[in-house]
Design a protein around this motif. Structure first.
Motif, PDB file in Angstrom:
ATOM      1  N   ALA A  96       0.822  -1.212   0.000  1.00 49.05           N
ATOM      2  CA  ALA A  96       0.000   0.000   0.000  1.00 49.05           C
ATOM      3  C   ALA A  96       0.852   1.256   0.000  1.00 49.05           C
ATOM      4  N   ASP A  97       1.943   1.233   0.770  1.00 53.92           N
ATOM      5  CA  ASP A  97       2.741   2.454   0.889  1.00 53.92           C
ATOM      6  C   ASP A  97       3.576   2.709  -0.354  1.00 53.92           C
ATOM      7  N   ARG A  98       3.683   1.688  -1.252  1.00 56.15           N
ATOM      8  CA  ARG A  98       4.505   1.902  -2.448  1.00 56.15           C
ATOM      9  C   ARG A  98       3.914   2.966  -3.360  1.00 56.15           C
ATOM     10  N   TYR A  99       2.606   3.088  -3.362  1.00 60.13           N
ATOM     11  CA  TYR A  99       1.971   4.088  -4.217  1.00 60.13           C
ATOM     12  C   TYR A  99       1.366   5.221  -3.399  1.00 60.13           C
ATOM     13  N   SER A 100       1.847   5.427  -2.190  1.00 57.34           N
ATOM     14  CA  SER A 100       1.218   6.433  -1.348  1.00 57.34           C
ATOM     15  C   SER A 100       1.820   7.821  -1.535  1.00 57.34           C
ATOM     16  N   PHE A 101       2.689   7.971  -2.542  1.00 58.48           N
ATOM     17  CA  PHE A 101       3.124   9.330  -2.886  1.00 58.48           C
ATOM     18  C   PHE A 101       2.057   9.972  -3.768  1.00 58.48           C
ATOM     19  N   SER A 102       2.076  11.286  -3.864  1.00 56.98           N
ATOM     20  CA  SER A 102       1.082  11.972  -4.685  1.00 56.98           C
ATOM     21  C   SER A 102       1.336  11.676  -6.160  1.00 56.98           C
ATOM     22  N   LEU A 103       0.288  11.330  -6.893  1.00 53.99           N
ATOM     23  CA  LEU A 103       0.426  11.060  -8.329  1.00 53.99           C
ATOM     24  C   LEU A 103       0.535  12.355  -9.113  1.00 53.99           C
ATOM     25  N   THR A 104       0.141  13.449  -8.493  1.00 54.04           N
ATOM     26  CA  THR A 104       0.232  14.746  -9.150  1.00 54.04           C
ATOM     27  C   THR A 104       1.547  15.388  -8.763  1.00 54.04           C
ATOM     28  N   THR A 105       2.545  15.285  -9.650  1.00 53.85           N
ATOM     29  CA  THR A 105       3.860  15.861  -9.328  1.00 53.85           C
ATOM     30  C   THR A 105       4.276  16.805 -10.455  1.00 53.85           C
ATOM     31  N   PHE A 106       5.151  17.740 -10.107  1.00 55.84           N
ATOM     32  CA  PHE A 106       5.577  18.740 -11.085  1.00 55.84           C
ATOM     33  C   PHE A 106       6.424  18.113 -12.182  1.00 55.84           C
ATOM     34  N   LYS A 131     -11.685  23.035  -1.745  1.00 61.46           N
ATOM     35  CA  LYS A 131     -10.707  22.466  -0.814  1.00 61.46           C
ATOM     36  C   LYS A 131     -10.598  20.951  -1.010  1.00 61.46           C
ATOM     37  N   VAL A 132     -11.736  20.296  -1.171  1.00 58.84           N
ATOM     38  CA  VAL A 132     -11.740  18.849  -1.426  1.00 58.84           C
ATOM     39  C   VAL A 132     -10.963  18.551  -2.705  1.00 58.84           C
ATOM     40  N   MET A 133     -11.207  19.357  -3.757  1.00 59.59           N
ATOM     41  CA  MET A 133     -10.561  19.101  -5.049  1.00 59.59           C
ATOM     42  C   MET A 133      -9.071  19.405  -4.984  1.00 59.59           C
ATOM     43  N   GLN A 134      -8.687  20.456  -4.265  1.00 57.77           N
ATOM     44  CA  GLN A 134      -7.266  20.773  -4.114  1.00 57.77           C
ATOM     45  C   GLN A 134      -6.552  19.664  -3.376  1.00 57.77           C
ATOM     46  N   GLU A 135      -7.161  19.156  -2.302  1.00 58.21           N
ATOM     47  CA  GLU A 135      -6.502  18.108  -1.496  1.00 58.21           C
ATOM     48  C   GLU A 135      -6.223  16.870  -2.345  1.00 58.21           C
ATOM     49  N   SER A 136      -7.070  16.605  -3.347  1.00 59.36           N
ATOM     50  CA  SER A 136      -6.841  15.425  -4.182  1.00 59.36           C
ATOM     51  C   SER A 136      -5.660  15.627  -5.136  1.00 59.36           C
ATOM     52  N   THR A 137      -5.124  16.834  -5.225  1.00 55.82           N
ATOM     53  CA  THR A 137      -3.933  17.042  -6.058  1.00 55.82           C
ATOM     54  C   THR A 137      -2.651  16.947  -5.246  1.00 55.82           C
ATOM     55  N   GLN A 138      -2.774  16.868  -3.937  1.00 52.69           N
ATOM     56  CA  GLN A 138      -1.565  16.896  -3.098  1.00 52.69           C
ATOM     57  C   GLN A 138      -1.494  15.711  -2.149  1.00 52.69           C
ATOM     58  N   SER A 139      -2.473  14.781  -2.236  1.00 46.91           N
ATOM     59  CA  SER A 139      -2.492  13.634  -1.329  1.00 46.91           C
ATOM     60  C   SER A 139      -1.913  12.397  -2.007  1.00 46.91           C
ATOM     61  N   GLY A 140      -1.472  11.453  -1.194  1.00 43.81           N
ATOM     62  CA  GLY A 140      -0.836  10.250  -1.724  1.00 43.81           C
ATOM     63  C   GLY A 140      -1.834   9.231  -2.237  1.00 43.81           C
ATOM     64  N   GLY A 141      -1.510   8.606  -3.371  1.00 45.02           N
ATOM     65  CA  GLY A 141      -2.252   7.444  -3.840  1.00 45.02           C
ATOM     66  C   GLY A 141      -3.564   7.727  -4.536  1.00 45.02           C
ATOM     67  N   ILE A 142      -3.941   8.975  -4.692  1.00 46.68           N
ATOM     68  CA  ILE A 142      -5.219   9.274  -5.352  1.00 46.68           C
ATOM     69  C   ILE A 142      -4.992  10.212  -6.533  1.00 46.68           C
ATOM     70  N   ARG A 143      -5.991  10.199  -7.446  1.00 49.31           N
ATOM     71  CA  ARG A 143      -5.889  11.080  -8.628  1.00 49.31           C
ATOM     72  C   ARG A 143      -6.801  12.286  -8.440  1.00 49.31           C
ATOM     73  N   PRO A 144      -6.557  13.341  -9.206  1.00 46.80           N
ATOM     74  CA  PRO A 144      -7.459  14.501  -9.104  1.00 46.80           C
ATOM     75  C   PRO A 144      -8.847  14.135  -9.613  1.00 46.80           C
ATOM     76  N   PHE A 145      -9.861  14.945  -9.252  1.00 48.32           N
ATOM     77  CA  PHE A 145     -11.223  14.743  -9.756  1.00 48.32           C
ATOM     78  C   PHE A 145     -11.277  15.119 -11.227  1.00 48.32           C
ATOM     79  N   GLY A 146     -11.923  14.286 -12.028  1.00 44.89           N
ATOM     80  CA  GLY A 146     -12.002  14.542 -13.469  1.00 44.89           C
ATOM     81  C   GLY A 146     -13.210  15.359 -13.855  1.00 44.89           C
ATOM     82  N   VAL A 147     -13.499  16.405 -13.101  1.00 40.87           N
ATOM     83  CA  VAL A 147     -14.664  17.241 -13.410  1.00 40.87           C
ATOM     84  C   VAL A 147     -14.358  18.722 -13.207  1.00 40.87           C
TER      85      VAL A 147
END
Lengths: 206, 250
Positions: free
Chosen positions: B2-12, B116-132
């Motif tokens: 689980a922790d292998r992909y717990s970095f944020s997928l949204t990276t610069f 705030k919910v949508m921003q958090e999904s760009t900086q949290s580990g293991g999840i993708r941003p909302f597609g809307v």
């Protein structure tokens, strides 16, 4: 004897007049029968025309006044406007109920005018946040029984600001004179749509 | 594991972009067009209800949802992501506002909570941003004004007088720039939104393939009870008959 509500003493009262409200408290802080301070205000201002009276255990009065100052400051930053009296009342209610099983030992009052419509609003609470919406007057503190009696006999509806000042002052002064734990000076706020009048009253010092 | 992909997928990326967010915006650009128009006495949210087959039942699918009685929300992009945001927004309206102040949040506060919910999904580990991308329209009791906001996957939000998101958003916005003015009435706004949608919809416009919501006057009959000082909800979905009536006079 060890009732936290009457350890430090203190009383407050709020009233509705014609397009105005008044809120007043005594200034005593004591430890049972020993008087400690004659400069302990129990009324706090939130925005232009909204006031909160806090009587009861002094440590909780101070804590809650700081808690509500903090919450009000955050509210102003978020909403970019003053809080309405009824909104403050609901905030007080939910804050007190959060401590339902270990309450703050206070009897708060809210009095104010709506920032836009200037409609008067007063209410009181028990220590766990149940709101007592009142049309005319509301009381709190160790002299609440005496305050009720004097309000019932002296209050009349639709008083002008100066008459309301006279009524609330007489109510408070005569109530605290019949309570050993309240008195030692008093402060009265009259809130009208274009100004706030604050008067400090001299009282018996015994 | 689980922790292998717990970095944020949204990276610069080296050029300074967040490509995951660019991809999300690309997904939105392929979405069905949504129109939002503010007028002096109400907000209109309008979109096409696309059915991929005539075997699909469309009468009880809804693309514009009520968040609070005075706020509606719609989207362009991924439907499932939208429903997650609707659930979260409705819950936040209560936990972060109504249960504290005993009143519903103003539109701006609601939009900030969603952003705030949508921003958090760009900086949290293991999840993708909302597609809307969202359009949030509502009524603000404190200023007595109607408001219309757009919220993007990055968490940025914009107040609009009128706007469009989705496939034909660029041409629709050009159209709205020409048609919008300060003294537009609600009925004019509905009319303009239908004209704007007509350009982007392939087939014929009908009451069955359109979703239109207006947030305007309190609807006492939608309250469900009487005899209190509670105002009715301002959110009102137009029935297919009501839409057809307006299409006839187009």
């Amino acid at each position: 004897m060890s009732d936290p509500f009457s350890l430090n003493g203190g009383s407050a009262v709020a009233m509705v007049g014609k397009d105005c409200v008044a809120i007043a408290s005594d200034l005593r802080l004591g430890n049972q029968s020993l008087g400690l301070s004659n400069n302990f205000e129990k009324i706090f201002q939130f925005g232009d025309k909204t006031f909160l009276g806090l009587t009861g255990l002094a440590t909780d009065v101070i804590t809650l006044s700081e808690v509500f100052r903090f919450k009000h400051n955050l509210y102003k930053l978020r909403e970019e406007r003053d809080i309405e009296p009824k909104t403050l009342a609901n905030l007080v209610s939910s804050t007190l109920y959060e401590k339902r099983f270990g309450p703050y030992f206070v009897s708060p009052l809210v009095a104010g005018l709506d920032p836009k419509s200037n409609v008067p609003f007063i209410c009181g609470f028990d220590s766990i946040g149940c709101i007592d919406f009142a049309k005319d007057f509301i009381v709190g503190g160790t002299a609440s029984d005496q305050l009720y009696g004097l309000c019932e006999s002296l209050y009349e509806p639709s008083l002008e600001p100066e008459d309301l000042f006279e009524t609330i002052s007489q109510v408070l002064l005569n109530a605290v004179d019949r309570d050993a734990l309240s008195g030692w000076g008093a402060v009265v706020y009259i809130v009208t749509k274009d100004k706030i009048i604050r008067r400090v009253l001299k009282t018996r010092q015994d | 594991m689980a922790d292998r992909y717990s970095f944020s997928l949204t990276t610069f990326s080296p050029s300074g972009k967040l490509v995951q967010i660019e991809y999300a915006l690309n997904a939105i650009k392929q979405g069905v067009t949504v129109i939002g128009i503010k007028s002096a006495n109400g907000v209109v949210l309008a979109t096409e209800k696309k059915a991929s087959s005539n075997l699909l039942k469309t009468e009880n699918t809804s693309k514009i949802e009520l968040i609070t009685p005075d706020i509606g929300m719609t989207y362009s992009g991924m439907g499932p992501d939208f429903r997650v945001l609707v659930d979260k927004a409705r819950k936040l309206a209560h936990t972060n506002y109504k249960r504290i102040y005993n009143e519903y949040p103003p539109v701006k506060i609601m939009v900030q909570e969603i952003a705030k919910v949508m921003q958090e999904s760009t900086q949290s580990g293991g999840i993708r941003p909302f597609g809307v991308s969202l359009l949030v329209g509502g009524y603000d009791a404190h200023s007595d004004r109607f408001q219309l906001y757009q919220v993007d996957p990055s968490g940025s939000y914009f107040p609009w007088k009128a706007t469009a998101i989705g496939k034909t958003s660029v041409s629709a916005k050009t159209f709205l720039e020409k048609r919008w003015n300060e003294n537009l009435e609600l009925e004019d706004a509905i009319h303009v939104s239908l004209l704007a949608l007509k350009e982007s919809v392939d087939g014929e416009l009908t009451g069955d393939n359109l979703d239109i919501v207006v947030v305007s006057d309190p609807q006492e009959h939608l309250l469900g009870f009487k005899g209190t000082s509670v105002e009715g909800p301002r959110f009102k979905k137009l029935s297919s008959e009501e839409i057809n009536d307006r299409l006839d006079s187009l």
